[in-house]
Scaffold this motif. Structure first.
Motif, PDB file in Angstrom:
ATOM      1  N   VAL A  10      -1.982   7.995   5.337  1.00  0.00           N
ATOM      2  CA  VAL A  10      -1.560   7.502   4.026  1.00  0.00           C
ATOM      3  C   VAL A  10      -2.459   6.352   3.594  1.00  0.00           C
ATOM      4  CG1 VAL A  10       0.327   6.429   2.739  1.00  0.00           C
ATOM      5  CG2 VAL A  10       0.822   8.195   4.420  1.00  0.00           C
ATOM      6  N   ILE A  11      -2.712   5.426   4.499  1.00  0.00           N
ATOM      7  CA  ILE A  11      -3.515   4.257   4.151  1.00  0.00           C
ATOM      8  C   ILE A  11      -4.927   4.661   3.749  1.00  0.00           C
ATOM      9  CG2 ILE A  11      -4.543   2.129   5.052  1.00  0.00           C
ATOM     10  CD1 ILE A  11      -1.970   1.688   6.599  1.00  0.00           C
ATOM     11  N   GLU A  52       5.782  20.029   0.408  1.00  0.00           N
ATOM     12  CA  GLU A  52       4.622  19.151   0.284  1.00  0.00           C
ATOM     13  C   GLU A  52       5.041  17.725  -0.080  1.00  0.00           C
ATOM     14  OE1 GLU A  52       0.363  19.905  -1.663  1.00  0.00           O
ATOM     15  OE2 GLU A  52       1.989  19.864  -3.115  1.00  0.00           O
ATOM     16  N   VAL A  53       4.453  16.742   0.606  1.00  0.00           N
ATOM     17  CA  VAL A  53       4.715  15.325   0.340  1.00  0.00           C
ATOM     18  C   VAL A  53       3.479  14.734  -0.325  1.00  0.00           C
ATOM     19  CG1 VAL A  53       5.263  13.085   1.361  1.00  0.00           C
ATOM     20  CG2 VAL A  53       6.175  15.173   2.381  1.00  0.00           C
ATOM     21  N   ARG A  54       3.701  14.014  -1.434  1.00  0.00           N
ATOM     22  CA  ARG A  54       2.589  13.380  -2.161  1.00  0.00           C
ATOM     23  C   ARG A  54       2.877  11.900  -2.364  1.00  0.00           C
ATOM     24  NH1 ARG A  54       0.749  17.467  -6.965  1.00  0.00           N
ATOM     25  NH2 ARG A  54       0.143  19.177  -5.598  1.00  0.00           N
ATOM     26  N   ALA A  55       1.829  11.094  -2.177  1.00  0.00           N
ATOM     27  CA  ALA A  55       1.897   9.671  -2.519  1.00  0.00           C
ATOM     28  C   ALA A  55       1.526   9.545  -3.988  1.00  0.00           C
ATOM     29  CB  ALA A  55       0.939   8.873  -1.652  1.00  0.00           C
ATOM     30  N   ILE A  56       2.266   8.742  -4.719  1.00  0.00           N
ATOM     31  CA  ILE A  56       1.982   8.512  -6.133  1.00  0.00           C
ATOM     32  C   ILE A  56       1.412   7.112  -6.272  1.00  0.00           C
ATOM     33  CG2 ILE A  56       2.959   8.322  -8.439  1.00  0.00           C
ATOM     34  CD1 ILE A  56       5.166  10.241  -7.507  1.00  0.00           C
ATOM     35  N   VAL A  57       0.220   7.025  -6.855  1.00  0.00           N
ATOM     36  CA  VAL A  57      -0.444   5.745  -7.095  1.00  0.00           C
ATOM     37  C   VAL A  57      -0.623   5.626  -8.603  1.00  0.00           C
ATOM     38  CG1 VAL A  57      -2.451   4.319  -6.584  1.00  0.00           C
ATOM     39  CG2 VAL A  57      -1.672   6.014  -4.911  1.00  0.00           C
ATOM     40  N   GLN A  58       0.038   4.640  -9.206  1.00  0.00           N
ATOM     41  CA  GLN A  58      -0.010   4.482 -10.654  1.00  0.00           C
ATOM     42  C   GLN A  58      -0.703   3.164 -11.003  1.00  0.00           C
ATOM     43  OE1 GLN A  58       3.629   5.364 -12.679  1.00  0.00           O
ATOM     44  NE2 GLN A  58       3.063   4.186 -14.460  1.00  0.00           N
ATOM     45  N   ALA A  84       6.490   8.065  -4.155  1.00  0.00           N
ATOM     46  CA  ALA A  84       6.247   9.309  -3.414  1.00  0.00           C
ATOM     47  C   ALA A  84       7.108  10.412  -4.007  1.00  0.00           C
ATOM     48  CB  ALA A  84       6.564   9.137  -1.938  1.00  0.00           C
ATOM     49  N   SER A  85       6.649  11.644  -3.835  1.00  0.00           N
ATOM     50  CA  SER A  85       7.422  12.796  -4.298  1.00  0.00           C
ATOM     51  C   SER A  85       7.311  13.919  -3.282  1.00  0.00           C
ATOM     52  CB  SER A  85       6.932  13.275  -5.666  1.00  0.00           C
ATOM     53  OG  SER A  85       5.630  13.804  -5.559  1.00  0.00           O
ATOM     54  N   PRO A 123       6.095   2.624   2.864  1.00  0.00           N
ATOM     55  CA  PRO A 123       7.560   2.764   2.885  1.00  0.00           C
ATOM     56  C   PRO A 123       8.070   3.944   2.050  1.00  0.00           C
ATOM     57  CG  PRO A 123       6.951   0.472   2.522  1.00  0.00           C
ATOM     58  CD  PRO A 123       5.699   1.275   2.436  1.00  0.00           C
ATOM     59  N   ALA A 124       7.538   4.128   0.859  1.00  0.00           N
ATOM     60  CA  ALA A 124       7.983   5.237   0.003  1.00  0.00           C
ATOM     61  C   ALA A 124       7.604   6.579   0.612  1.00  0.00           C
ATOM     62  CB  ALA A 124       7.382   5.108  -1.391  1.00  0.00           C
ATOM     63  N   VAL A 125       6.400   6.672   1.158  1.00  0.00           N
ATOM     64  CA  VAL A 125       5.952   7.933   1.765  1.00  0.00           C
ATOM     65  C   VAL A 125       6.783   8.245   3.004  1.00  0.00           C
ATOM     66  CG1 VAL A 125       4.021   9.077   2.928  1.00  0.00           C
ATOM     67  CG2 VAL A 125       3.630   7.813   0.808  1.00  0.00           C
TER      68      VAL A 125
END
Length: 145
Positions: A10-11, A52-58, A84-85, A123-125
């Motif tokens: 993730v990082i 599927e797990v996705r990190a959301i970066v806004q 995350a979604s 944390p969200a992921v």
């Protein structure tokens, strides 16, 4: 030796997005606003569907505030938010999506390295991965063909 696929870090994934966004500053088609949805994990459901797990970066901009009031005389500063979604890509899944809300905005213009900022996405992921794993264990959706 057999190949064992592992989820991307993730990082590292989020830090790459941050570095790209910072590096594009001032380029011809640069935008202060945007959202990246980065795949950071996949699970296989009981009947073969993929979760599927996705990190959301806004990315965005914010005006400074004092005492709960927005200060319009000072310039805006760039910020970043993480969320995350989870999406189940199965035919017949009754509960196919889950989303962790965006966290509080963090200044993107700080002196922190991209890896340090990217730690805010973990944390969200992690919560999204837990939901995805639990969903994959009980979901009986069929894979799309």
């Amino acid at each position: 030796m057999p190949y064992i696929s592992t989820a991307p870090s993730v990082i590292e994934t989020v830090a790459e997005s941050i570095s790209y966004h910072r590096g594009a500053t001032g380029s011809r088609y640069y935008s202060e606003y945007g959202t990246d949805r980065l795949t950071v994990g996949q699970f296989t459901a009981a009947a073969g569907a993929t979760v599927e797990v996705r990190a959301i970066v806004q990315y965005g901009k914010e005006r400074p505030s004092r005492n709960g009031r927005t200060v319009y005389g000072e310039p805006e500063y760039r910020v970043i938010q993480f969320g995350a979604s989870v999406t189940c890509h199965g035919y017949g899944c009754a509960d196919s999506t889950h989303e962790e809300p965006l966290a509080a905005a963090v200044p993107l213009d700080s002196e922190k390295y991209a890896e340090e900022l990217a730690e805010g996405a973990e944390p969200a992921v992690q919560k999204a991965r837990e939901w995805a794993q639990a969903h994959a264990e009980k979901c009986r959706a069929q894979a799309y063909k």
